[in-house]
Scaffold this motif. Structure first.
Motif, PDB file in Angstrom:
ATOM      1  N   MET A  54     -27.172 -21.408  55.039  1.00 22.54           N
ATOM      2  CA  MET A  54     -28.186 -22.179  54.318  1.00 22.54           C
ATOM      3  C   MET A  54     -29.511 -21.439  54.179  1.00 22.54           C
ATOM      4  SD  MET A  54     -27.489 -26.020  55.720  1.00 22.54           S
ATOM      5  CE  MET A  54     -28.823 -26.713  54.760  1.00 22.54           C
ATOM      6  N   SER A  55     -29.761 -20.494  55.068  1.00 17.56           N
ATOM      7  CA  SER A  55     -31.034 -19.776  55.025  1.00 17.56           C
ATOM      8  C   SER A  55     -30.906 -18.330  54.548  1.00 17.56           C
ATOM      9  CB  SER A  55     -31.684 -19.796  56.415  1.00 17.56           C
ATOM     10  OG  SER A  55     -30.858 -19.138  57.358  1.00 17.56           O
ATOM     11  N   THR A  56     -29.711 -17.917  54.165  1.00 15.86           N
ATOM     12  CA  THR A  56     -29.477 -16.548  53.719  1.00 15.86           C
ATOM     13  C   THR A  56     -29.537 -16.490  52.199  1.00 15.86           C
ATOM     14  OG1 THR A  56     -28.089 -16.116  55.644  1.00 15.86           O
ATOM     15  CG2 THR A  56     -27.839 -14.619  53.778  1.00 15.86           C
ATOM     16  N   VAL A  63     -32.559 -23.574  51.472  1.00 15.22           N
ATOM     17  CA  VAL A  63     -33.991 -23.798  51.687  1.00 15.22           C
ATOM     18  C   VAL A  63     -34.835 -23.406  50.474  1.00 15.22           C
ATOM     19  CG1 VAL A  63     -33.833 -23.610  54.204  1.00 15.22           C
ATOM     20  CG2 VAL A  63     -34.311 -21.570  52.850  1.00 15.22           C
ATOM     21  N   ALA A  64     -34.279 -22.708  49.525  1.00 16.15           N
ATOM     22  CA  ALA A  64     -35.035 -22.365  48.322  1.00 16.15           C
ATOM     23  C   ALA A  64     -35.359 -23.619  47.512  1.00 16.15           C
ATOM     24  CB  ALA A  64     -34.255 -21.377  47.461  1.00 16.15           C
ATOM     25  N   CYS A  65     -34.535 -24.649  47.646  1.00 20.48           N
ATOM     26  CA  CYS A  65     -34.739 -25.885  46.889  1.00 20.48           C
ATOM     27  C   CYS A  65     -34.994 -27.102  47.769  1.00 20.48           C
ATOM     28  CB  CYS A  65     -33.533 -26.170  46.004  1.00 20.48           C
ATOM     29  SG  CYS A  65     -33.282 -24.967  44.703  1.00 20.48           S
ATOM     30  N   ASP A 148     -18.773 -24.822  57.139  1.00 13.29           N
ATOM     31  CA  ASP A 148     -19.854 -24.508  58.081  1.00 13.29           C
ATOM     32  C   ASP A 148     -21.152 -25.195  57.667  1.00 13.29           C
ATOM     33  OD1 ASP A 148     -17.968 -22.907  59.332  1.00 13.29           O
ATOM     34  OD2 ASP A 148     -18.842 -21.014  58.650  1.00 13.29           O
ATOM     35  N   VAL A 149     -21.473 -25.160  56.379  1.00  8.17           N
ATOM     36  CA  VAL A 149     -22.683 -25.826  55.883  1.00  8.17           C
ATOM     37  C   VAL A 149     -22.588 -27.329  56.130  1.00  8.17           C
ATOM     38  CG1 VAL A 149     -23.994 -26.423  53.792  1.00  8.17           C
ATOM     39  CG2 VAL A 149     -23.314 -24.046  54.216  1.00  8.17           C
ATOM     40  N   VAL A 150     -21.441 -27.906  55.852  1.00  8.10           N
ATOM     41  CA  VAL A 150     -21.247 -29.340  56.080  1.00  8.10           C
ATOM     42  C   VAL A 150     -21.411 -29.658  57.566  1.00  8.10           C
ATOM     43  CG1 VAL A 150     -19.565 -31.235  55.979  1.00  8.10           C
ATOM     44  CG2 VAL A 150     -19.850 -29.691  54.022  1.00  8.10           C
TER      45      VAL A 150
END
Length: 158
Positions: A54-56, A63-65, A148-150
């Motif tokens: 999510m942060s890559t 996190v960009a949005c 993984d994100v979920v």
């Protein structure tokens, strides 16, 4: 004889689970609300890796949005999408999986990219060249990265 057959059947079932393949993007089954009931990879997600995805910037870059208080150490949170604080209180795992895989199945007009899709694009580009791609498109995230994100999103409760 019957016992041997039963044990062989159980072993075959376990082997099938151990060697299960990812659900291909074209084979994903969405509900009418855009949810995906079963894991895309057949395995549980890793929340720590989900946070990393999510942060890559070259992966999910959520996190960009989206603002996420638990990721305050990551710079440049966006305000385009809703905050993800408490998202696991608002949505269940199946709906979060569907939104990450292809948010347009839940929110028709969203600008959120489909992270697990490889066809049906209107104007696919080849990186920043301005040309159409010459090879088949691949999803932005793998099936396991979606899981993984979920898994990480499921930790974000009120």
């Amino acid at each position: 004889m019957k016992l041997s057959f039963a044990l062989a059947a159980v072993a075959a079932c376990y082997a099938g689970v151990a060697f299960a393949e990812d659900v291909a993007p074209a084979d994903v089954q969405y509900t009418d609300e855009g949810a995906i009931a079963a894991s895309l990879s057949g395995a549980a997600g890793d929340a720590a890796n989900g946070k990393k995805v999510m942060s890559t910037k070259s992966k999910g870059n959520c996190v960009a949005c989206h603002a996420i208080s638990a990721m305050a150490d990551v710079p440049f949170h966006g305000e385009v999408g809703p905050t993800l604080d408490g998202v696991a209180t608002r949505w269940d795992e199946a709906h979060l999986r569907g939104i990450v895989a292809n948010a347009k199945k839940t929110y028709e007009g969203t600008i959120m990219p489909a992270f697990y899709k490889n066809d049906g694009y209107i104007r696919p580009g080849d990186a920043y060249t301005g040309k159409a791609p010459t090879e088949a498109l691949t999803p932005l995230l793998t099936a396991q990265e979606v899981e993984d994100v979920v898994a990480y999103l499921m930790t974000l409760k009120d």
